[in-house]
Design an enzyme around this catalytic site. Sequence first.
Site, short mmCIF file in Angstrom:
data_model
loop_
_atom_site.label_atom_id
_atom_site.label_comp_id
_atom_site.label_asym_id
_atom_site.label_seq_id
_atom_site.Cartn_x
_atom_site.Cartn_y
_atom_site.Cartn_z
N SER A 160 6.48 2.26 -2.79
CA SER A 160 5.41 1.35 -2.39
C SER A 160 5.80 -0.06 -2.79
O SER A 160 6.87 -0.53 -2.39
CB SER A 160 4.08 1.78 -3.01
OG SER A 160 3.01 1.02 -2.48
N HIS A 187 5.18 2.71 1.74
CA HIS A 187 3.91 2.10 2.10
C HIS A 187 4.17 0.69 2.64
O HIS A 187 4.60 -0.19 1.91
CB HIS A 187 2.99 2.00 0.88
CG HIS A 187 2.61 3.32 0.31
ND1 HIS A 187 2.05 3.46 -0.95
CD2 HIS A 187 2.69 4.59 0.80
CE1 HIS A 187 1.81 4.73 -1.20
NE2 HIS A 187 2.20 5.43 -0.15
N ASP A 283 0.51 7.92 -5.57
CA ASP A 283 0.92 8.71 -4.41
C ASP A 283 2.29 9.34 -4.65
O ASP A 283 3.25 8.66 -5.03
CB ASP A 283 0.98 7.81 -3.17
CG ASP A 283 1.21 8.61 -1.89
OD1 ASP A 283 0.83 9.79 -1.85
OD2 ASP A 283 1.75 8.03 -0.92
#
Length: 348
Positions: A160, A187, A283
């Site tokens: 991310s 992401h 995540d």
Amino acid sequence: MTSSSSTAPKRVVVVDDSLTMRRWLSSIIAQDPRLDLVGMAGSAQEARETIKATEPDVLTLDIEMPGMNGVEFLAHLMRLRPMPVVMLSGGLLNGNAMAERAMELGAVACLSKPQFPTKDTMAEICDNIFAAATGQKLAPRAPDPKTSEYAEKILLVGASTGGVAAIESMLGSIDKQEIPPVVIAQHMPHRYLKSFVQRLDRLGSHDVDLSSDGMRLKPGSIRLAPSQDRQTCVVWHSGAWHIQEIARQYDQPYCPSVDVLFASAVPWAQHVGAVLLTGLGNDGAKGMLALRRKGARTLGQSKSSCVVYGMPGVALSLNASEAEAEIEDIGGEILTRMRQTNAGVTTS
């Protein structure tokens, strides 16, 4: 009567409602001296007449056809004129009830139609047709010697915030000839993700692209999950890893979701390596834990080299990652661990 000579090319009839697919199959069969295309049909009714007229040794049969589908036709065929049949499906076979039913009815093999045909996928189809016609067990094709140790493995990566530089660093430290297929969930808005893929591809050291539903993955290829409305998963079937896209659920805050990607590979965990790079949030931690429990090799990026020590930090706290490594070392380290077996761990 079917061909009586054991050395004569095996007589093949192709049944598929798509003219394009019939022509493509006929072209690859024509290139194989073991096979002889004697007829084609676009429907179950045409198939009946073609089989009567040509007496083939083996049939390729499309699962998804209008009217009487391939599985229904197979059921009739096996009652009235049993013969070797190789089923072909335009969709993924993992969990496909029609493919499972076809095998129950007596199909010799069920294969996915390749979205991106290669010499390997064409050879796989011809090998299966010939093996079905001769009753021989299909011998596995020898993998590329440069990637043989990764022939059944896959590397999954989640990232991310700060992931762009981390991914570039990780990929830059490993030779493209020494890696299994890699699937990355980063992401990032889709418009920027496409630019990132182009940037990685311009570096020229790896085969990089966005993934798409049904895509067959090869050692040395790197695919980034799209960040749109469908989640990216991986499945193993027909001797290779494939991309499978599924609907995004309302309770999934990220798309692509690292947790969803990791969780999809749990049935084949002992062939999986999983890496969590820099990123805000958690995540991927639960998905990595599920993978590690089943025998996957797992690694997180070190706190000192992360822009944001969120995702790998949570993974380490859950005992989901075996260890951590500096970003310049993480690629080589996970590949080293993937060469070793792992029975899995019991975690609380």
